[in-house]
Design an enzyme around this catalytic site. Structure first.
Site, short mmCIF file in Angstrom:
data_model
loop_
_atom_site.label_atom_id
_atom_site.label_comp_id
_atom_site.label_asym_id
_atom_site.label_seq_id
_atom_site.Cartn_x
_atom_site.Cartn_y
_atom_site.Cartn_z
N LYS A 42 0.82 -1.20 0.00
CA LYS A 42 0.00 0.00 0.00
C LYS A 42 0.86 1.25 0.00
O LYS A 42 0.41 2.35 -0.28
CB LYS A 42 -0.90 0.01 1.26
CG LYS A 42 -1.74 -1.23 1.39
CD LYS A 42 -2.46 -1.25 2.75
CE LYS A 42 -3.34 -2.48 2.80
NZ LYS A 42 -3.18 -3.19 4.09
N GLY A 43 2.15 1.05 0.34
CA GLY A 43 3.03 2.20 0.56
C GLY A 43 3.25 3.09 -0.63
O GLY A 43 3.53 4.28 -0.49
N GLU A 98 7.23 2.40 -6.18
CA GLU A 98 7.41 1.81 -4.85
C GLU A 98 7.77 2.89 -3.84
O GLU A 98 8.35 3.93 -4.20
CB GLU A 98 8.52 0.74 -4.99
CG GLU A 98 9.01 0.09 -3.75
CD GLU A 98 7.99 -0.78 -3.04
OE1 GLU A 98 6.95 -0.21 -2.63
OE2 GLU A 98 8.22 -1.99 -2.86
N ASP A 102 14.48 -1.58 0.29
CA ASP A 102 15.20 -1.83 1.53
C ASP A 102 16.13 -3.04 1.32
O ASP A 102 17.25 -2.87 0.86
CB ASP A 102 14.14 -2.08 2.61
CG ASP A 102 14.71 -2.23 4.00
OD1 ASP A 102 15.73 -1.60 4.29
OD2 ASP A 102 14.13 -2.98 4.81
N LYS A 130 17.30 2.62 0.68
CA LYS A 130 18.18 2.37 1.84
C LYS A 130 19.24 1.37 1.39
O LYS A 130 19.18 0.18 1.73
CB LYS A 130 17.37 1.69 2.96
CG LYS A 130 16.81 2.59 4.02
CD LYS A 130 16.31 1.69 5.17
CE LYS A 130 15.13 2.28 5.87
NZ LYS A 130 14.51 1.33 6.83
N VAL A 152 11.51 4.50 8.80
CA VAL A 152 10.78 5.75 8.56
C VAL A 152 9.29 5.50 8.33
O VAL A 152 8.89 4.41 7.92
CB VAL A 152 11.36 6.52 7.35
CG1 VAL A 152 12.76 7.03 7.66
CG2 VAL A 152 11.37 5.67 6.08
N ASP A 158 4.29 2.90 6.76
CA ASP A 158 3.49 2.69 7.97
C ASP A 158 4.29 2.12 9.12
O ASP A 158 5.35 1.52 8.94
CB ASP A 158 2.36 1.71 7.66
CG ASP A 158 2.90 0.28 7.45
OD1 ASP A 158 3.76 0.10 6.58
OD2 ASP A 158 2.47 -0.62 8.20
N ARG A 164 0.43 6.15 7.52
CA ARG A 164 0.65 6.31 6.07
C ARG A 164 0.20 7.68 5.61
O ARG A 164 0.66 8.19 4.59
CB ARG A 164 -0.15 5.26 5.29
CG ARG A 164 0.29 3.82 5.52
CD ARG A 164 -0.40 2.91 4.54
NE ARG A 164 -0.33 1.50 4.90
CZ ARG A 164 0.69 0.69 4.64
NH1 ARG A 164 1.74 1.14 4.00
NH2 ARG A 164 0.66 -0.58 5.01
P1 XMP Z 1 12.27 -4.93 0.61
O1 XMP Z 1 11.81 -6.22 0.05
O2 XMP Z 1 13.13 -4.11 -0.30
O3 XMP Z 1 10.88 -4.24 0.74
O4 XMP Z 1 12.86 -5.09 1.99
C1 XMP Z 1 10.66 -2.97 1.11
C2 XMP Z 1 9.44 -3.02 2.00
O5 XMP Z 1 9.86 -3.16 3.36
C3 XMP Z 1 9.16 -2.28 4.18
N1 XMP Z 1 10.08 -1.27 4.75
C4 XMP Z 1 9.73 -0.20 5.46
N2 XMP Z 1 8.52 0.23 5.83
N3 XMP Z 1 9.53 2.04 6.94
C5 XMP Z 1 8.43 1.36 6.58
O6 XMP Z 1 7.34 1.78 6.92
C6 XMP Z 1 10.78 1.67 6.61
O7 XMP Z 1 11.75 2.33 6.98
C7 XMP Z 1 10.87 0.48 5.82
N4 XMP Z 1 11.93 -0.20 5.32
C8 XMP Z 1 11.40 -1.25 4.66
C9 XMP Z 1 8.13 -1.64 3.30
O8 XMP Z 1 6.94 -2.38 3.38
C10 XMP Z 1 8.69 -1.72 1.91
O9 XMP Z 1 7.73 -1.74 0.89
MG MG Z 2 6.37 -0.93 -0.38
#
Ligand code: XMP
Ligand code: MG
Length: 178
Positions: A42-43, A98, A102, A130, A152, A158, A164
């Protein structure tokens, strides 16, 4: 919600300014290609809404949602599609939209899936990156901001399903987690 935040990393005005730049770049790349913008739910929702309104070309949108069996802070290795595209990807120019890359697991998986469906091209724009946390070798084609290894929230991101709708990218106070 301001009272829950330790620090505002990127204020809304800065987000919108950068998104306008990204939209111009991306629109140039996809002129006359009728791309399919795929919001990763949903992000990615607030980002996609602002991005597409600044792209002055013909395009279509769709949505995918994946679950990754992680905890609140990190996706796990196992990714599963829980909402799929509503149109065939074959022959389409796909742009994933996206919120954050991460570990890279989610997008590595989505690329594999769309490649197997014979998309004409697959690219990604991520609002945040990141790079220090990467577990899979994945690089987005366009990135809004590179951020340090901090969890974050806001602008789509979220904590336990909430925040969100906070309009800035921010770091939560430690006490919120405990
Ligand atoms: P990957 O598979 O790259 O996916 O690890 C990224 C997803 O991990 C979550 N994510 C975060 N969500 N704050 C968040 O709210 C963060 O700092 C963060 N780091 C990773 C998120 O669902 C993203 O789509
Ligand atoms: Mg996402």
């Amino acid at each position: 919600m301001d009272n829950l935040m330790e620090e505002i990393l990127i204020p809304q005005a800065e987000l919108l300014k950068r998104i306008e730049e990204l939209a111009k770049d991306i629109a140039q790349e996809y002129q006359d290609k009728n791309p399919l913008l795929v919001c990763v739910l949903k992000g990615g929702m607030p980002f996609m809404a602002d991005l597409m309104k600044q792209m002055d070309i013909l395009l279509e949108i769709d949505f995918m949602d994946v679950s990754s069996y992680g905890d609140a802070f990190e996706s796990s290795g196992e990714v599963k599609i829980i909402k799929d595209l509503s149109v065939p990807a074959k022959g389409r120019h796909i742009l994933f939209v996206e919120d954050i890359v991460d570990t890279g697991r989610t997008l590595s998986y989505l690329y594999k899936v769309l490649k197997s469906r014979q998309a004409a091209s697959i690219k990604t724009v991520s609002l945040l990156d990141k790079p220090s946390r990467r577990k899979k070798d994945f690089q987005a084609d366009w990135i809004g901001f590179e951020i340090p290894d901090k969890f974050v929230v806001g602008y789509g991101l979220d904590y336990k399903g909430q925040l969100r709708n906070y309009p800035n990218i921010a770091v939560l106070k430690e006490e919120v987690y405990s």
